[in-house]
Design an enzyme around this catalytic site. Structure first.
Site, mmCIF file in Angstrom:
data_model
loop_
_atom_site.group_PDB
_atom_site.id
_atom_site.type_symbol
_atom_site.label_atom_id
_atom_site.label_comp_id
_atom_site.label_asym_id
_atom_site.label_seq_id
_atom_site.Cartn_x
_atom_site.Cartn_y
_atom_site.Cartn_z
ATOM 1 N N TYR A 144 2.938 -29.130 0.560
ATOM 2 C CA TYR A 144 2.303 -28.793 -0.709
ATOM 3 C C TYR A 144 1.044 -28.005 -0.409
ATOM 4 O O TYR A 144 0.272 -28.375 0.465
ATOM 5 C CB TYR A 144 1.954 -30.076 -1.469
ATOM 6 C CG TYR A 144 1.157 -29.864 -2.738
ATOM 7 C CD1 TYR A 144 1.748 -29.318 -3.871
ATOM 8 C CD2 TYR A 144 -0.187 -30.221 -2.808
ATOM 9 C CE1 TYR A 144 1.018 -29.129 -5.037
ATOM 10 C CE2 TYR A 144 -0.926 -30.044 -3.972
ATOM 11 C CZ TYR A 144 -0.312 -29.493 -5.088
ATOM 12 O OH TYR A 144 -1.039 -29.315 -6.243
ATOM 13 N N ASP A 238 -2.657 -24.487 6.517
ATOM 14 C CA ASP A 238 -3.273 -25.152 5.381
ATOM 15 C C ASP A 238 -3.828 -26.481 5.884
ATOM 16 O O ASP A 238 -3.104 -27.455 6.026
ATOM 17 C CB ASP A 238 -2.248 -25.360 4.264
ATOM 18 C CG ASP A 238 -2.873 -26.039 3.044
ATOM 19 O OD1 ASP A 238 -4.028 -26.498 3.146
ATOM 20 O OD2 ASP A 238 -2.186 -26.116 2.010
ATOM 21 N N LYS A 266 -11.027 -30.331 0.128
ATOM 22 C CA LYS A 266 -11.245 -31.772 0.170
ATOM 23 C C LYS A 266 -12.529 -32.184 0.917
ATOM 24 O O LYS A 266 -13.601 -32.082 0.349
ATOM 25 C CB LYS A 266 -9.992 -32.458 0.709
ATOM 26 C CG LYS A 266 -8.797 -32.194 -0.245
ATOM 27 C CD LYS A 266 -7.625 -33.102 -0.116
ATOM 28 C CE LYS A 266 -6.688 -32.929 -1.303
ATOM 29 N NZ LYS A 266 -5.459 -32.202 -1.062
#
Ligand SMILES: *Cc1c(COP(=O)(O)O)cnc(C)c1O
Length: 433
Positions: A144, A238, A266
Site C-alpha cells: 500500500y 516507500d 509517519k
C-alpha cells in the site's frame, strides 16, 4: 468492557462522517465491531471516553515511536506554536530536517517535504514519470502506498481487509499503466519488464507493512535494484513505515540498497501531518521550480510538524545505539512469547517480526507474499482482537496490519500483553477443540 459513551459517539459520528471515520480501517468493520473513541494518549497507552485504558500497538499506524505525548515533543511543539502555525514562506527548520534526513539516508541528495505519505508517493510517481518520459509503474500485490489513483491497484490493508481489489473512481485508463508483481518473486518483475518498454518505475515497501509484516527474502531487494539498473527503470522505496523505524537509515540501510527515490512519512512528523520524498540529485532537480515536474503544497514544511519531526529524529539519532536494539528486543520477546503460547494452545500462528514492528498471522504456513498472508484465518483474528481489547490491549482492527512497538513500552507492559494473550489463546484454543 463498558463502551456506552463510545457507542454514543459512534452513532453521532455516523450521522456526520462517512462510516463515522476519517480513514476506513478505523471503523473496526473487518472485525465486526465498533470503534472506541480516544480521549487521550500517554506513553504506551490510549485512554477512551469511557475510562478504559489500552496498551497501544497501533501507535497511530506506526507514526508514533517515542510514545504518546512525549514531554520533549510537547516542549518543542509548544515553542514552535508561539512562532506561528504556518507561513507559506521559508524557515530555517526545514533545512535542519532535510539535513537530518539526508544524513540518515545516503541515497537522498535532495528532499522535499509534503503533508502526507500519500502526497509523497504521488509526487515521487509523477517525478519518475516526468524524468523517464514513461508511464508504466510496477507495484507489488499487497503493498500500500497511500490512496494515489495509480497505486490503488491490489493494495493491502484496508483494501485487502474489505476485499475491494480496486477502488471505484480510478479511471481504467490510468490503472492500465499499473502492473502488479508478486513480492519476493523477481521473476514476476522481470516478466513485466520484458513485456513493456514503457516502465517508469518500480515502487515497493522494502519491508512490507501493509499486508501485515512481510520481510524481503535474501537478495530480493538487491535483485530488484539490479533489474531496475539494467532496464533504466527508477527504483522507489516507500519507507513511509520503515523509515527511522527498522533502523535510523531505514530498510535500505539494512539491506544495502541504493534506491533512486525514497518516500517517508509517519515517524518524521512525530504525529503531525507530514511526508517527504527525495533521492538522486539529477532526478530531484527535475522538480519545479528547477525543472518541469510540478509539485507543491500550502502546508508543506509546516513549521510545527517540522519541529515535531526534528525533535523525534534528533532523539532517535542521539540514542541510536540504544533505541533500535531496545525496539528489536521488545518486538522479539513479544513475537517469541506469543508464538510459544499459541503452540501450547494448539492455535495456528506465524509471526513475522522486525525491529519495531511485527504481525502475528493466524496461519500454520510461513507468510512471504500476498497469497500466504491472505490465507490467514480472519475469524480467529477477530476473536483474538476483541478478547485482547477486553484485556486492555489494542492491536490493529485487521489481520493485515503491523503491530508497532514504541520506546514507551516497558517490560511490565510486555508481560501484561503476554499474560493477556495466554488467557485469550487458551479460550480460543479450547473453543476450537
Ligand atoms: C501510511 C502509508 C502511506 C500513506 O501515508 P499517509 O500519510 O497515510 O498518506 C504510504 N505508504 C506506506 C507504506 C504507508 O504505510
Amino acid at each position: 468492557m463498558i463502551k456506552t459513551r463510545s457507542d454514543e459517539y459512534c452513532e453521532e459520528a455516523g450521522r456526520l462522517i462517512p462510516g463515522g471515520v476519517n480513514s476506513p480501517v478505523r471503523a473496526f468493520m473487518s472485525v465486526h465491531d465498533r470503534p472506541f473513541f480516544v480521549k487521550r494518549a500517554k506513553g504506551s497507552r490510549l485512554y477512551d471516553v469511557d475510562g478504559n485504558a489500552f496498551i497501544d500497538y497501533v501507535a497511530s499506524w506506526g507514526a508514533i515511536i517515542l510514545g504518546h505525548a512525549d514531554e520533549g515533543l510537547i516542549a518543542a511543539v509548544t515553542e514552535a506554536l508561539k512562532d506561528g502555525t504556518s507561513y507559506g514562506a521559508c524557515h530555517p527548520y526545514e533545512i535542519e530536517l532535510a539535513r537530518l534526513i539526508t544524513e540518515a539516508f545516503p541515497s537522498i541528495d535532495l528532499l522535499r517535504l509534503t503533508t502526507s505519505g500519500t502526497e509523497a508517493t504521488m509526487s515521487a510517481l509523477r517525478l519518475a514519470r516526468g524524468y523517464t518520459g514513461k508511464n508504466g509503474v510496477i507495484k507489488f500485490r499487497g503493498c500500500y502506498h497511500g490512496h494515489v489513483d495509480s497505486l490503488l491497484v491490489k493494495a493491502g490493508s484496508g483494501l485487502a481487509t474489505f476485499g475491494i481489489p480496486d477502488s471505484a473512481g480510478v479511471p481504467a485508463d490510468l490503472a492500465k499503466h499499473t502492473c502488479v508483481a508478486e513480492f519476493n518473486r523477481l521473476d514476476t518483475v522481470e516478466r513485466i519488464m520484458e513485456g513493456s518498454d514503457d516502465i517508469a518505475c518500480v515502487i515497493v515497501e522494502p519491508i512490507m507493512g501493509n499486508m501485515g509484516v512481510i520481510l524481503p527474502e535474501e537478495s530480493f531487494l538487491t535483485g530488484l535494484e539490479a533489474l531496475c539498473r539494467k532496464r533504466h527503470v527508477l527504483l522507489i522505496f516507500d519507507e513511509v513505515i520503515s523509515g527511522f523505524r527498522v533502523a535510523f537509515g531505514g530498510a535500505q540501510h539494512i539491506y544495502g540498497v541504493d534506491p533512486d527515490l525514497t518516500c517517508l512519512g509517519k515517524i518524521i512528523g512525530g504525529g503531525f501531518p507530514i511526508g517527504a520524498f527525495g533521492g538522486k540529485r539529477h532526478v530531484m532537480e527535475r522538480l519545479a521550480p528547477l525543472g518541469d515536474v510540478y509539485q507543491a503544497g500550502t502546508l508543506s514544511g509546516n513549521p510545527v510538524a517540522v519541529r515535531a519531526g526534528l525533535h523525534v529524529l534528533s532523539a532517535l539519532k542521539r540514542a541510536c545505539g540504544e533505541v533500535y536494539p531496545r525496539l528489536e528486543k521488545a518486538g522479539q520477546s513479544l513475537s517469541k512469547e506469543m508464538t510459544f503460547i499459541a503452540g501450547r494452545h494448539g492455535i495456528p500462528y506465524t509471526v513475522n517480526s522486525t525491529t519495531g514492528m511485527f504481525t502475528g498471522f493466524f496461519s500454520e504456513t510461513p507468510v512471504r507474499d500476498y497469497d500466504s498472508a491472505a490465507a490467514s484465518d480472519r475469524g480467529l483474528y477477530e476473536r483474538f482482537f476483541k478478547a485482547m481489547l477486553d484485556e486492555g490491549v489494542f492491536f490493529a482492527p485487521s489481520q493485515f496490519e503491523a503491530s508497532f512497538v514504541t520506546l514507551a513500552l516497558d517490560q511490565a507492559e510486555i508481560e501484561r500483553t503476554v499474560a493477556a494473550c495466554d488467557r485469550v489463546f487458551r479460550t480460543i484454543g479450547s473453543a476450537r477443540q
